[in-house]
Design a protein around this motif. Structure first.
Motif, PDB file in Angstrom:
ATOM      1  N   PRO A 116      -1.632  -0.726 -11.418  1.00 41.99           N
ATOM      2  CA  PRO A 116      -2.798  -1.407 -10.837  1.00 41.99           C
ATOM      3  C   PRO A 116      -2.448  -2.301  -9.657  1.00 41.99           C
ATOM      4  CG  PRO A 116      -2.859  -1.538 -13.234  1.00 41.99           C
ATOM      5  CD  PRO A 116      -1.528  -0.959 -12.873  1.00 41.99           C
ATOM      6  N   GLU A 117      -1.282  -2.958  -9.727  1.00 40.33           N
ATOM      7  CA  GLU A 117      -0.889  -3.860  -8.643  1.00 40.33           C
ATOM      8  C   GLU A 117      -0.529  -3.108  -7.362  1.00 40.33           C
ATOM      9  OE1 GLU A 117       0.266  -5.649 -12.607  1.00 40.33           O
ATOM     10  OE2 GLU A 117       0.373  -3.683 -11.628  1.00 40.33           O
ATOM     11  N   ALA A 118      -0.137  -1.835  -7.493  1.00 43.69           N
ATOM     12  CA  ALA A 118       0.273  -1.040  -6.325  1.00 43.69           C
ATOM     13  C   ALA A 118      -0.008   0.426  -6.615  1.00 43.69           C
ATOM     14  CB  ALA A 118       1.750  -1.264  -6.021  1.00 43.69           C
ATOM     15  N   PRO A 119      -1.281   0.821  -6.552  1.00 48.48           N
ATOM     16  CA  PRO A 119      -1.630   2.214  -6.859  1.00 48.48           C
ATOM     17  C   PRO A 119      -1.234   3.163  -5.732  1.00 48.48           C
ATOM     18  CG  PRO A 119      -3.565   1.010  -6.136  1.00 48.48           C
ATOM     19  CD  PRO A 119      -2.457  -0.001  -6.240  1.00 48.48           C
ATOM     20  N   TRP A 120      -1.150   4.438  -6.069  1.00 50.13           N
ATOM     21  CA  TRP A 120      -0.929   5.476  -5.060  1.00 50.13           C
ATOM     22  C   TRP A 120      -2.272   5.928  -4.487  1.00 50.13           C
ATOM     23  CZ3 TRP A 120       3.330   6.981  -2.676  1.00 50.13           C
ATOM     24  CH2 TRP A 120       4.566   6.737  -3.278  1.00 50.13           C
ATOM     25  N   TYR A 121      -2.269   6.277  -3.215  1.00 55.87           N
ATOM     26  CA  TYR A 121      -3.431   6.889  -2.569  1.00 55.87           C
ATOM     27  C   TYR A 121      -2.973   8.201  -1.941  1.00 55.87           C
ATOM     28  CZ  TYR A 121      -5.455   2.240  -3.074  1.00 55.87           C
ATOM     29  OH  TYR A 121      -5.908   1.043  -3.586  1.00 55.87           O
ATOM     30  N   ILE A 122      -3.654   9.284  -2.287  1.00 54.94           N
ATOM     31  CA  ILE A 122      -3.271  10.620  -1.810  1.00 54.94           C
ATOM     32  C   ILE A 122      -4.103  10.975  -0.584  1.00 54.94           C
ATOM     33  CG2 ILE A 122      -3.145  13.067  -2.385  1.00 54.94           C
ATOM     34  CD1 ILE A 122      -2.802  12.241  -5.316  1.00 54.94           C
ATOM     35  N   ASP A 151      -5.199  19.260   7.459  1.00 53.84           N
ATOM     36  CA  ASP A 151      -5.753  19.054   8.804  1.00 53.84           C
ATOM     37  C   ASP A 151      -5.159  17.741   9.328  1.00 53.84           C
ATOM     38  OD1 ASP A 151      -7.411  18.165  10.985  1.00 53.84           O
ATOM     39  OD2 ASP A 151      -8.917  19.606  10.338  1.00 53.84           O
ATOM     40  N   LYS A 152      -4.241  17.837  10.282  1.00 53.11           N
ATOM     41  CA  LYS A 152      -3.508  16.655  10.755  1.00 53.11           C
ATOM     42  C   LYS A 152      -4.433  15.585  11.317  1.00 53.11           C
ATOM     43  CE  LYS A 152       0.815  18.976  12.051  1.00 53.11           C
ATOM     44  NZ  LYS A 152       1.731  19.271  13.180  1.00 53.11           N
ATOM     45  N   LYS A 153      -5.388  16.008  12.121  1.00 56.24           N
ATOM     46  CA  LYS A 153      -6.254  15.026  12.778  1.00 56.24           C
ATOM     47  C   LYS A 153      -7.103  14.275  11.761  1.00 56.24           C
ATOM     48  CE  LYS A 153      -6.523  17.365  17.254  1.00 56.24           C
ATOM     49  NZ  LYS A 153      -7.410  18.046  18.234  1.00 56.24           N
ATOM     50  N   ARG A 154      -7.716  15.002  10.852  1.00 52.55           N
ATOM     51  CA  ARG A 154      -8.538  14.341   9.830  1.00 52.55           C
ATOM     52  C   ARG A 154      -7.676  13.459   8.936  1.00 52.55           C
ATOM     53  NH1 ARG A 154     -11.581  19.293  10.321  1.00 52.55           N
ATOM     54  NH2 ARG A 154     -13.779  18.814  10.755  1.00 52.55           N
ATOM     55  N   ALA A 155      -6.453  13.914   8.631  1.00 48.46           N
ATOM     56  CA  ALA A 155      -5.559  13.119   7.781  1.00 48.46           C
ATOM     57  C   ALA A 155      -5.229  11.785   8.448  1.00 48.46           C
ATOM     58  CB  ALA A 155      -4.279  13.898   7.493  1.00 48.46           C
ATOM     59  N   ARG A 156      -4.958  11.814   9.738  1.00 50.28           N
ATOM     60  CA  ARG A 156      -4.634  10.566  10.454  1.00 50.28           C
ATOM     61  C   ARG A 156      -5.815   9.611  10.420  1.00 50.28           C
ATOM     62  NH1 ARG A 156      -2.596  14.143  15.502  1.00 50.28           N
ATOM     63  NH2 ARG A 156      -0.643  14.899  14.588  1.00 50.28           N
ATOM     64  N   LEU A 157      -6.990  10.121  10.759  1.00 51.04           N
ATOM     65  CA  LEU A 157      -8.178   9.258  10.808  1.00 51.04           C
ATOM     66  C   LEU A 157      -8.503   8.712   9.421  1.00 51.04           C
ATOM     67  CD1 LEU A 157     -10.485  11.331  13.202  1.00 51.04           C
ATOM     68  CD2 LEU A 157      -8.950   9.450  13.796  1.00 51.04           C
ATOM     69  N   ASN A 158      -8.462   9.585   8.412  1.00 52.25           N
ATOM     70  CA  ASN A 158      -8.801   9.141   7.053  1.00 52.25           C
ATOM     71  C   ASN A 158      -7.825   8.086   6.543  1.00 52.25           C
ATOM     72  OD1 ASN A 158     -11.040  10.827   6.839  1.00 52.25           O
ATOM     73  ND2 ASN A 158      -9.844  12.534   6.024  1.00 52.25           N
ATOM     74  N   CYS A 159      -6.537   8.275   6.828  1.00 60.07           N
ATOM     75  CA  CYS A 159      -5.541   7.331   6.351  1.00 60.07           C
ATOM     76  C   CYS A 159      -5.713   5.971   7.028  1.00 60.07           C
ATOM     77  CB  CYS A 159      -4.136   7.883   6.613  1.00 60.07           C
ATOM     78  SG  CYS A 159      -2.822   6.795   6.030  1.00 60.07           S
ATOM     79  N   ILE A 160      -5.872   5.953   8.343  1.00 61.88           N
ATOM     80  CA  ILE A 160      -6.015   4.675   9.052  1.00 61.88           C
ATOM     81  C   ILE A 160      -7.285   3.962   8.607  1.00 61.88           C
ATOM     82  CG2 ILE A 160      -6.298   3.595  11.315  1.00 61.88           C
ATOM     83  CD1 ILE A 160      -4.657   5.909  12.491  1.00 61.88           C
ATOM     84  N   ASP A 161      -8.374   4.721   8.481  1.00 63.27           N
ATOM     85  CA  ASP A 161      -9.641   4.127   8.045  1.00 63.27           C
ATOM     86  C   ASP A 161      -9.496   3.525   6.648  1.00 63.27           C
ATOM     87  OD1 ASP A 161     -12.742   3.977   8.399  1.00 63.27           O
ATOM     88  OD2 ASP A 161     -12.450   4.898   6.442  1.00 63.27           O
ATOM     89  N   HIS A 162      -8.818   4.241   5.765  1.00 63.44           N
ATOM     90  CA  HIS A 162      -8.639   3.750   4.395  1.00 63.44           C
ATOM     91  C   HIS A 162      -7.764   2.507   4.373  1.00 63.44           C
ATOM     92  CE1 HIS A 162      -6.859   3.685   0.299  1.00 63.44           C
ATOM     93  NE2 HIS A 162      -8.098   3.982  -0.046  1.00 63.44           N
ATOM     94  N   VAL A 173       0.863  -1.181   0.000  1.00 61.79           N
ATOM     95  CA  VAL A 173       0.000   0.000   0.000  1.00 61.79           C
ATOM     96  C   VAL A 173       0.904   1.238   0.000  1.00 61.79           C
ATOM     97  CG1 VAL A 173      -1.850   1.242   1.177  1.00 61.79           C
ATOM     98  CG2 VAL A 173      -1.742  -1.264   1.314  1.00 61.79           C
ATOM     99  N   LYS A 174       0.579   2.230  -0.857  1.00 56.03           N
ATOM    100  CA  LYS A 174       1.420   3.418  -0.986  1.00 56.03           C
ATOM    101  C   LYS A 174       0.579   4.682  -0.744  1.00 56.03           C
ATOM    102  CE  LYS A 174       2.702   2.581  -5.242  1.00 56.03           C
ATOM    103  NZ  LYS A 174       3.385   2.363  -6.544  1.00 56.03           N
ATOM    104  N   TYR A 175       1.017   5.491   0.239  1.00 50.17           N
ATOM    105  CA  TYR A 175       0.325   6.738   0.550  1.00 50.17           C
ATOM    106  C   TYR A 175       1.231   7.937   0.273  1.00 50.17           C
ATOM    107  CZ  TYR A 175      -3.425   4.222   2.923  1.00 50.17           C
ATOM    108  OH  TYR A 175      -4.486   3.398   3.200  1.00 50.17           O
ATOM    109  N   TRP A 176       0.629   8.954  -0.320  1.00 51.36           N
ATOM    110  CA  TRP A 176       1.299  10.248  -0.491  1.00 51.36           C
ATOM    111  C   TRP A 176       0.521  11.277   0.316  1.00 51.36           C
ATOM    112  CZ3 TRP A 176       5.685  12.258  -2.639  1.00 51.36           C
ATOM    113  CH2 TRP A 176       5.742  13.654  -2.722  1.00 51.36           C
ATOM    114  N   PHE A 177       1.211  11.926   1.273  1.00 51.24           N
ATOM    115  CA  PHE A 177       0.580  12.959   2.094  1.00 51.24           C
ATOM    116  C   PHE A 177       0.787  14.313   1.428  1.00 51.24           C
ATOM    117  CE2 PHE A 177       0.133   9.604   4.947  1.00 51.24           C
ATOM    118  CZ  PHE A 177      -0.700   9.992   5.988  1.00 51.24           C
TER     119      PHE A 177
END
Length: 310
Positions: A247-253, A258-269, A191-195
């Motif tokens: 497709p095998e390893a897409p990016w998720y932005i 907002d730090k708090k919302r970013a943390r919650l959204n990332c963990i939930d995703h 899983v790949k995340y870009w903040f």
């Protein structure tokens, strides 16, 4: 029943102890959140005015604790099924990668979930195959590895700061899709995340770090250069997505202003991407303590004890 659980303790004492333990756990949460405790009030006032309202504390903690409970279920599933998980966290300096990693790992077993944050490569590592120094950190069965920056350094800081040649960057873009397909074929869930944060938000966070003695260690000469080269980093990021969003390893932005919302959204995703289920556990019961009437606890020398200053 309380006498069975606490044989030498009254029910009131047991309740007091449990309440103290709960308070201690919440204190840990608050301690992590008090990141701006010694921040200049003027900088904080400017930041709050520019940033706008965030989630109320109780709402944030309620959601965070729920997600952390789900992360424990995920951890149990990974161990039980011998799963291998890699999560990559990339993004601009001060975008919040470390903050979300801290919340993910806060209540998990460090023997199962570990963070990898590699320093700059040594001269020996520079002579190796580019991906070689990352391979030893990949997970075995029953492990989750969180990369706080990763092999994508080549597409970002190394490229922008001139540490990699154009030929090396081109080779990286040719190699990384196949490298990641190999990881996925081997059974790794990647899983790949870009903040992502705005120019203005990064500037405010850098100013906060400059004026906060508890955060100044986070600022390096390279971080300061990233302000100068904002547009170059933007172009590098866009080309990186173009070549490596497979497709095998897409990016998720993750929108990170907002730090708090970013943390919650990332963990939930992250939880939504993994097909974890409940794992059955044997019921745990505390065995009786063995009391020996002839046992006497030894008296240790006072110099062995840490001074009680607080």
């Amino acid at each position: 029943m309380a006498d069975d659980i606490f044989p030498r303790t009254t029910l009131q004492e047991a309740e007091d102890w449990l309440e103290a333990e709960l308070r201690d756990t919440l204190d840990e949460d608050y301690e992590i959140e008090l990141e701006d405790a010694v921040l200049s009030m003027k900088i904080r006032e400017i930041y709050n005015k520019a940033h706008g309202p965030t989630l109320p504390g109780p709402d944030y903690f309620r959601a965070l604790l729920h997600l952390q409970a789900e992360l424990i279920r995920l951890q149990d599933w990974v161990v039980h099924n011998n799963e291998k998980v890699v999560v990559i966290f990339e993004g601009r300096d001060s975008a919040g990668k470390g903050g979300v990693i801290k919340r993910i790992t806060q209540r998990l077993n460090p023997r199962v979930v570990r963070t990898v944050a590699l320093p700059a490569p040594t001269e020996r590592e520079k002579s190796q195959w580019y991906f070689q120094r990352y391979v030893p950190h990949l997970p075995a069965g029953g492990e989750i590895v969180l990369f706080d920056r990763s092999w994508y350094n080549r597409a970002g800081v190394e490229r922008v700061m001139g540490f990699a040649t154009d030929a090396q960057v081109t080779e990286f873009f040719d190699d990384v899709p196949e490298f990641e397909r190999m990881l996925v074929r081997s059974g790794i869930r990647l899983v790949k995340y870009w903040f992502s944060i705005t120019d203005e938000e990064q500037q405010m966070r850098f100013l906060m770090r400059i004026h906060d003695p508890l955060k100044q260690w986070k600022l390096s000469p390279m971080d300061l250069q990233s302000r100068v080269r904002w547009e170059a980093y933007t172009k590098a990021k866009e080309e990186m997505f173009e070549h490596t969003n497979i497709p095998e390893a897409p990016w998720y932005i993750v929108t990170g202003n907002d730090k708090k919302r970013a943390r919650l959204n990332c963990i939930d995703h992250l939880l939504s991407l993994l097909p974890y289920t409940d794992v059955e556990h044997e019921e745990i019961s505390l065995p009786d303590r063995v009391y020996n009437s002839s046992y006497e606890r030894a008296v240790l020398p006072p110099e062995l004890y840490v001074p009680s200053k607080y």
